[in-house]
Enzyme design. Structure first.
Site, PDB file in Angstrom:
ATOM      1  N   GLU A 120       3.778  -4.212  12.322  1.00  0.00           N
ATOM      2  CA  GLU A 120       2.738  -3.187  12.270  1.00  0.00           C
ATOM      3  C   GLU A 120       1.594  -3.760  11.452  1.00  0.00           C
ATOM      4  O   GLU A 120       1.723  -3.992  10.246  1.00  0.00           O
ATOM      5  CB  GLU A 120       3.270  -1.908  11.639  1.00  0.00           C
ATOM      6  CG  GLU A 120       2.339  -0.729  11.861  1.00  0.00           C
ATOM      7  CD  GLU A 120       1.832  -0.159  10.569  1.00  0.00           C
ATOM      8  OE1 GLU A 120       0.606  -0.241  10.350  1.00  0.00           O
ATOM      9  OE2 GLU A 120       2.632   0.369   9.788  1.00  0.00           O
TER      10      GLU A 120
ATOM     11  N   CYS B 205      -3.168   1.500   6.936  1.00  0.00           N
ATOM     12  CA  CYS B 205      -3.487   0.874   8.228  1.00  0.00           C
ATOM     13  C   CYS B 205      -4.005   1.890   9.236  1.00  0.00           C
ATOM     14  O   CYS B 205      -4.785   1.544  10.138  1.00  0.00           O
ATOM     15  CB  CYS B 205      -2.259   0.173   8.778  1.00  0.00           C
ATOM     16  SG  CYS B 205      -0.811   1.248   8.859  1.00  0.00           S
TER      17      CYS B 205
ATOM     18  N   ASN C 133       0.810  -1.225   0.000  1.00  0.00           N
ATOM     19  CA  ASN C 133       0.000   0.000   0.000  1.00  0.00           C
ATOM     20  C   ASN C 133       0.845   1.279   0.000  1.00  0.00           C
ATOM     21  O   ASN C 133       0.586   2.207  -0.748  1.00  0.00           O
ATOM     22  CB  ASN C 133      -0.991  -0.004   1.161  1.00  0.00           C
ATOM     23  CG  ASN C 133      -0.331  -0.131   2.518  1.00  0.00           C
ATOM     24  OD1 ASN C 133       0.764  -0.677   2.648  1.00  0.00           O
ATOM     25  ND2 ASN C 133      -0.991   0.366   3.544  1.00  0.00           N
TER      26      ASN C 133
END
Length: 477
Positions: A245, A279, A146
């Site tokens: 993460e 995220c 992403n």
């Protein structure tokens, strides 16, 4: 191509990785995939290189970071083109990501001189105690698709800066921007052989083998929680350090005294930046009942103005999702939530891999769009009546990465923020914030470890106790 020991070579696996443009599904390029032999070669070279790289003058490592930063800015147009066509990001998103990567390299240029040791008074007469900080040796990095350039660079730059060698496995959807283009930048910057290596392969073939390889001391991964848990199991069994993460289902709380217009602007950016494929994206907007209708009307009106479509066009705000599987996930969440009683205010359809900006109102905590990470340009609006209810709703999922809160009473906001189970939260702003000198990371199922500042230095290094008995010691026998 694979980058191993400063050589570009074909992968040894029989399979191929087709790199597709997510907007039009056109083939960009093809990689002959890496096999386990390539993984072994990359780790062997990294392990050997780490022995000397960790001992280099810190100014050499500093200057490498600065040269790499300079190369990124000189080649920013080329890199932006790759980010648009490979990751489906808009021109605006590409500019943001390139600047973040540049800033990360500048920040990391200071890490070589932050490898601080210290002394401790000893309990034993005549003894001196020293604590030395040392690089781990070899670091593994699995990059996401992403924000592939930046989210790779935030591990790669600090890892190399403090004296580690690194082996990168980029996501199959972004092998260039998450891997090979970074290796090329450091190659041009003059990095020694073996310090950075990149293997482009299929997770089904090399994923677990790469993760569990005995040469590495730490696994850095950014991605989904289910995949992160699998990586955590493999890394835990090998007693590796983990910097994970993972997913986020981030709450955006709007209290009754908030500036509604300011909250609308913040929430629009926090939800729709990069199609919500971040995220930290705002996933649930919790609005006090007294201002709910005003916020809803203004938020929906602004969402309707967002241009969507071809990310190569300068005016586009919302480009494609990474693939059709991601599109179907978002549409399914919308359908299930509307079926459960949510009201579709705008959007709800897809054109190819582009999902229209979508807003659902009257969302409740039992709905799919509340409980699951959306990772697309859709968001639900939720009512609450008290601060206590807002906190309960914010904490009502398995995630705890980021968040935001709007209020005119800053002390009230801080007290509520401290009760939200999240690694990061931003008052009178939105949830998508990442600054290189702050502790970045999540709680609960949003990950372990922290990136940024001395926090990432701690993750990428270890300490050793060395004592010296300066005077003869008297032993009891």
């Amino acid at each position: 191509m694979q980058f191993i020991n400063s050589e570009w070579r074909e992968g040894s696996d029989e399979g191929q990785i087709e790199n597709l443009n997510p907007f039009d599904n056109n083939l960009i390029n093809t990689f002959k995939a890496a096999g386990k032999d390539d993984v072994d070669a990359a780790y062997d070279c990294a392990k050997e290189a780490s022995k000397t790289w960790s001992k280099t003058n810190p100014l050499i490592r500093r200057d490498l970071m600065l040269r790499a930063a300079d190369i990124i800015m000189k080649r920013k147009d080329e890199i932006a083109d790759w980010l648009i066509k490979e990751a489906g990001g808009t021109a605006l998103k590409a500019q943001v990501e390139i600047k973040q990567s540049y800033d990360m390299l500048i920040e990391a240029s200071g890490y070589p001189t932050r490898m601080h040791g210290f002394t401790i008074p000893s309990f034993t007469d005549g003894k001196e105690t020293y604590v030395y900080r040392k690089a781990l040796g070899v670091v593994s990095m699995i990059s996401p698709w992403n924000f592939p350039l930046y989210l790779s660079m935030r591990t790669i730059a600090p890892a190399i800066a403090v004296g580690n060698a690194i082996v990168i496995k980029p996501a199959s959807q972004s092998p260039v921007t998450g891997g090979t283009i970074i290796a090329k930048i450091f190659e041009e910057a003059g990095i020694p052989k073996g310090v950075i290596n990149c293997v482009v392969g299929k997770s089904a073939v090399i994923g677990d083998y790469f993760t569990g390889h005995p040469a590495s001391r730490l696994i850095s991964f950014t991605g989904s929680t289910p995949v992160g848990k699998g990586i955590g199991r493999i890394g835990g069994e090998a007693l590796k350090k983990l910097a994970l993460e993972l997913g986020g289902n981030n709450a955006f709380i709007i209290l009754d005294d908030a500036d509604v217009d300011r909250a609308v602007d913040s929430a629009i950016f926090g939800r729709f930046m990069h199609q919500g494929q971040i995220c930290m994206s705002t996933n649930r907007i919790l609005v006090h009942d007294s201002i709910y209708d005003e916020f809803r009307d203004k938020f929906v009106a602004k969402a309707k103005t967002l241009a969507y479509g071809d990310p190569a066009k300068q005016e586009t705000i919302i480009g494609p999702l990474i693939d059709n599987k991601a599109v179907q996930h978002v549409l399914n969440l919308i359908e299930k939530s509307v079926g459960a009683g949510a009201k579709l205010e705008t959007g709800g359809k897809a054109e190819g891999n582009v999902v229209q900006p979508t807003v659902l109102s009257e969302v409740t905590k039992d709905m799919a769009i509340f409980q699951e990470e959306v990772f697309g340009p859709a968001v639900g609006l939720v009512r609450f009546k008290t601060d206590e209810e807002a906190i309960e709703l914010a904490n009502g999922t398995e995630y705890g990465l980021s968040g935001a809160l709007h209020t005119r009473n800053l002390q009230r906001g801080i007290e509520i923020a401290k009760q939200v189970e999240t690694g990061m939260i931003h008052i009178n702003d939105q949830s998508v914030n990442d600054e290189m000198n702050t502790p970045f990371g999540g709680e609960k199922n949003s990950g372990v470890g922290r990136f940024g500042n001395d926090f990432i230095v701690d993750e990428l290094t270890t300490v050793q106790w060395v004592s010296v008995q300066m005077q003869p010691r008297k032993y009891p026998f």
